[in-house]
Design a protein around this motif. Sequence first.
Motif, PDB file in Angstrom:
ATOM      1  N   ASP A 122      22.825  92.708 -30.348  1.00 14.46           N
ATOM      2  CA  ASP A 122      21.489  92.652 -29.746  1.00 14.46           C
ATOM      3  C   ASP A 122      20.541  91.742 -30.531  1.00 14.46           C
ATOM      4  OD1 ASP A 122      21.249  94.189 -32.010  1.00 14.46           O
ATOM      5  OD2 ASP A 122      20.161  95.836 -31.069  1.00 14.46           O
ATOM      6  N   GLU A 123      21.076  90.710 -31.152  1.00 16.01           N
ATOM      7  CA  GLU A 123      20.255  89.843 -31.994  1.00 16.01           C
ATOM      8  C   GLU A 123      19.176  89.099 -31.216  1.00 16.01           C
ATOM      9  OE1 GLU A 123      23.130  87.375 -33.917  1.00 16.01           O
ATOM     10  OE2 GLU A 123      23.434  88.786 -35.566  1.00 16.01           O
ATOM     11  N   HIS A 124      19.322  88.964 -29.905  1.00 16.80           N
ATOM     12  CA  HIS A 124      18.394  88.151 -29.125  1.00 16.80           C
ATOM     13  C   HIS A 124      17.414  88.974 -28.292  1.00 16.80           C
ATOM     14  CE1 HIS A 124      21.836  85.394 -29.877  1.00 16.80           C
ATOM     15  NE2 HIS A 124      20.854  84.551 -30.126  1.00 16.80           N
ATOM     16  N   VAL A 125      17.377  90.291 -28.486  1.00 19.37           N
ATOM     17  CA  VAL A 125      16.430  91.102 -27.726  1.00 19.37           C
ATOM     18  C   VAL A 125      15.062  91.046 -28.393  1.00 19.37           C
ATOM     19  CG1 VAL A 125      18.254  92.626 -26.890  1.00 19.37           C
ATOM     20  CG2 VAL A 125      16.988  93.249 -28.956  1.00 19.37           C
ATOM     21  N   SER A 126      14.012  91.207 -27.598  1.00 20.94           N
ATOM     22  CA  SER A 126      12.646  91.160 -28.129  1.00 20.94           C
ATOM     23  C   SER A 126      12.102  92.538 -28.471  1.00 20.94           C
ATOM     24  CB  SER A 126      11.716  90.477 -27.115  1.00 20.94           C
ATOM     25  OG  SER A 126      11.742  91.167 -25.872  1.00 20.94           O
ATOM     26  N   ALA A 127      12.785  93.596 -28.026  1.00 22.53           N
ATOM     27  CA  ALA A 127      12.384  94.965 -28.344  1.00 22.53           C
ATOM     28  C   ALA A 127      13.646  95.817 -28.475  1.00 22.53           C
ATOM     29  CB  ALA A 127      11.474  95.528 -27.260  1.00 22.53           C
ATOM     30  N   ILE A 128      13.568  96.862 -29.283  1.00 28.99           N
ATOM     31  CA  ILE A 128      14.734  97.718 -29.493  1.00 28.99           C
ATOM     32  C   ILE A 128      15.074  98.439 -28.193  1.00 28.99           C
ATOM     33  CG2 ILE A 128      15.648  99.686 -30.765  1.00 28.99           C
ATOM     34  CD1 ILE A 128      13.838  98.910 -33.093  1.00 28.99           C
ATOM     35  N   PRO A 129      16.273  98.261 -27.660  1.00 33.31           N
ATOM     36  CA  PRO A 129      16.607  98.849 -26.354  1.00 33.31           C
ATOM     37  C   PRO A 129      17.035 100.315 -26.463  1.00 33.31           C
ATOM     38  CG  PRO A 129      18.430  97.527 -27.136  1.00 33.31           C
ATOM     39  CD  PRO A 129      17.329  97.367 -28.148  1.00 33.31           C
ATOM     40  N   THR A 130      16.849 101.045 -25.373  1.00 37.71           N
ATOM     41  CA  THR A 130      17.400 102.388 -25.205  1.00 37.71           C
ATOM     42  C   THR A 130      18.506 102.320 -24.160  1.00 37.71           C
ATOM     43  OG1 THR A 130      15.321 103.490 -25.762  1.00 37.71           O
ATOM     44  CG2 THR A 130      16.922 104.765 -24.495  1.00 37.71           C
ATOM     45  N   LEU A 131      19.685 102.797 -24.510  1.00 34.51           N
ATOM     46  CA  LEU A 131      20.825 102.784 -23.594  1.00 34.51           C
ATOM     47  C   LEU A 131      21.022 104.159 -22.994  1.00 34.51           C
ATOM     48  CD1 LEU A 131      23.498 100.669 -25.536  1.00 34.51           C
ATOM     49  CD2 LEU A 131      21.808  99.895 -23.864  1.00 34.51           C
ATOM     50  N   GLY A 132      21.271 104.187 -21.683  1.00 37.50           N
ATOM     51  CA  GLY A 132      21.582 105.436 -21.007  1.00 37.50           C
ATOM     52  C   GLY A 132      23.064 105.731 -21.062  1.00 37.50           C
ATOM     53  N   PRO A 133      23.479 106.932 -20.699  1.00 35.13           N
ATOM     54  CA  PRO A 133      24.897 107.289 -20.719  1.00 35.13           C
ATOM     55  C   PRO A 133      25.724 106.351 -19.843  1.00 35.13           C
ATOM     56  CG  PRO A 133      23.531 109.243 -20.443  1.00 35.13           C
ATOM     57  CD  PRO A 133      22.622 108.056 -20.288  1.00 35.13           C
ATOM     58  N   GLY A 134      26.933 106.024 -20.316  1.00 33.90           N
ATOM     59  CA  GLY A 134      27.830 105.151 -19.564  1.00 33.90           C
ATOM     60  C   GLY A 134      28.721 104.370 -20.506  1.00 33.90           C
ATOM     61  N   ASN A 135      29.600 103.583 -19.907  1.00 27.33           N
ATOM     62  CA  ASN A 135      30.519 102.734 -20.666  1.00 27.33           C
ATOM     63  C   ASN A 135      29.977 101.308 -20.733  1.00 27.33           C
ATOM     64  OD1 ASN A 135      32.188 104.968 -20.833  1.00 27.33           O
ATOM     65  ND2 ASN A 135      33.528 104.310 -19.161  1.00 27.33           N
ATOM     66  N   TYR A 136      30.110 100.682 -21.902  1.00 29.97           N
ATOM     67  CA  TYR A 136      29.558  99.355 -22.139  1.00 29.97           C
ATOM     68  C   TYR A 136      30.608  98.461 -22.803  1.00 29.97           C
ATOM     69  CZ  TYR A 136      24.962 101.515 -21.375  1.00 29.97           C
ATOM     70  OH  TYR A 136      23.886 102.170 -20.844  1.00 29.97           O
ATOM     71  N   SER A 137      30.408  97.170 -22.648  1.00 22.87           N
ATOM     72  CA  SER A 137      31.250  96.177 -23.313  1.00 22.87           C
ATOM     73  C   SER A 137      30.348  95.126 -23.941  1.00 22.87           C
ATOM     74  CB  SER A 137      32.206  95.518 -22.312  1.00 22.87           C
ATOM     75  OG  SER A 137      32.905  94.441 -22.916  1.00 22.87           O
ATOM     76  N   SER A 138      30.581  94.830 -25.206  1.00 29.06           N
ATOM     77  CA  SER A 138      29.868  93.761 -25.905  1.00 29.06           C
ATOM     78  C   SER A 138      30.883  92.731 -26.358  1.00 29.06           C
ATOM     79  CB  SER A 138      29.092  94.317 -27.106  1.00 29.06           C
ATOM     80  OG  SER A 138      28.059  95.185 -26.695  1.00 29.06           O
ATOM     81  N   LYS A 139      30.626  91.459 -26.014  1.00 29.26           N
ATOM     82  CA  LYS A 139      31.555  90.383 -26.349  1.00 29.26           C
ATOM     83  C   LYS A 139      30.869  89.334 -27.216  1.00 29.26           C
ATOM     84  CE  LYS A 139      34.203  90.796 -22.030  1.00 29.26           C
ATOM     85  NZ  LYS A 139      34.694  90.061 -20.837  1.00 29.26           N
ATOM     86  N   ALA A 140      31.619  88.801 -28.158  1.00 30.36           N
ATOM     87  CA  ALA A 140      31.128  87.724 -29.018  1.00 30.36           C
ATOM     88  C   ALA A 140      32.195  86.638 -29.077  1.00 30.36           C
ATOM     89  CB  ALA A 140      30.834  88.236 -30.426  1.00 30.36           C
ATOM     90  N   ILE A 141      31.743  85.396 -29.174  1.00 28.86           N
ATOM     91  CA  ILE A 141      32.653  84.254 -29.296  1.00 28.86           C
ATOM     92  C   ILE A 141      32.482  83.637 -30.675  1.00 28.86           C
ATOM     93  CG2 ILE A 141      33.330  82.008 -28.375  1.00 28.86           C
ATOM     94  CD1 ILE A 141      33.849  84.267 -26.444  1.00 28.86           C
TER      95      ILE A 141
END
Length: 210
Positions: A122-141
Amino acid sequence: IFVSHNMHAVKTLCPKSILLKDGMLIDIGETNDVISNYLDINTNSGTTNNFDPESIRSYSDVSFQLLNLNITQKGAQKIVFNTNESIEIEIAYRIKEPVKGVRVYFDILDNSGNLIIRSFNDEHVSAIPTLGPGNYSSKAILPKNLFAPKGYYLSISATIHNERNCLGGEPLTFLLSFESNSVINMAYRDTVRSLIQPEINWSNAKLEEL
């Protein structure tokens, strides 16, 4: 006494170190040697850079659970990666309850525990996010033509900002080995002395006599 999993901090502050695992003394001695032993012990030793899904899902707390990890090059799992191709890191995870400031990230270290790269999802977000329940995927190159033809350690972590580590304090560590398929230093066959070997563009020209 300084206690930490931060290899850079340990190396900076402590000429000698002690390695403990499950309350047992594993190693004691010069810090560089103990760090190397720590990295070897905590490194995935499988034939590919992927953990078994059942093992992955054991990394869990009340808010967060890892689901899967993939480290691939051109869509394929590898033991040794080419320096002139990019690498994709995919981290899949489950958020169990609404939570603010969940961050997944990776460190790349050399074999002495020196931190070379740290990157958060989350290096490019402007505010700290809140995540709701669920499945997520984060990818980096990881870009091509960045690493030297040598071995590194890749550590995967998850944290709730300024609150806690979600993986029980131990990052998941992989050995990341590279071989060179590029033309960098091909003529001289020099040993790479730097920690990384990015492709730097030079221009050369003969100047007219003054």
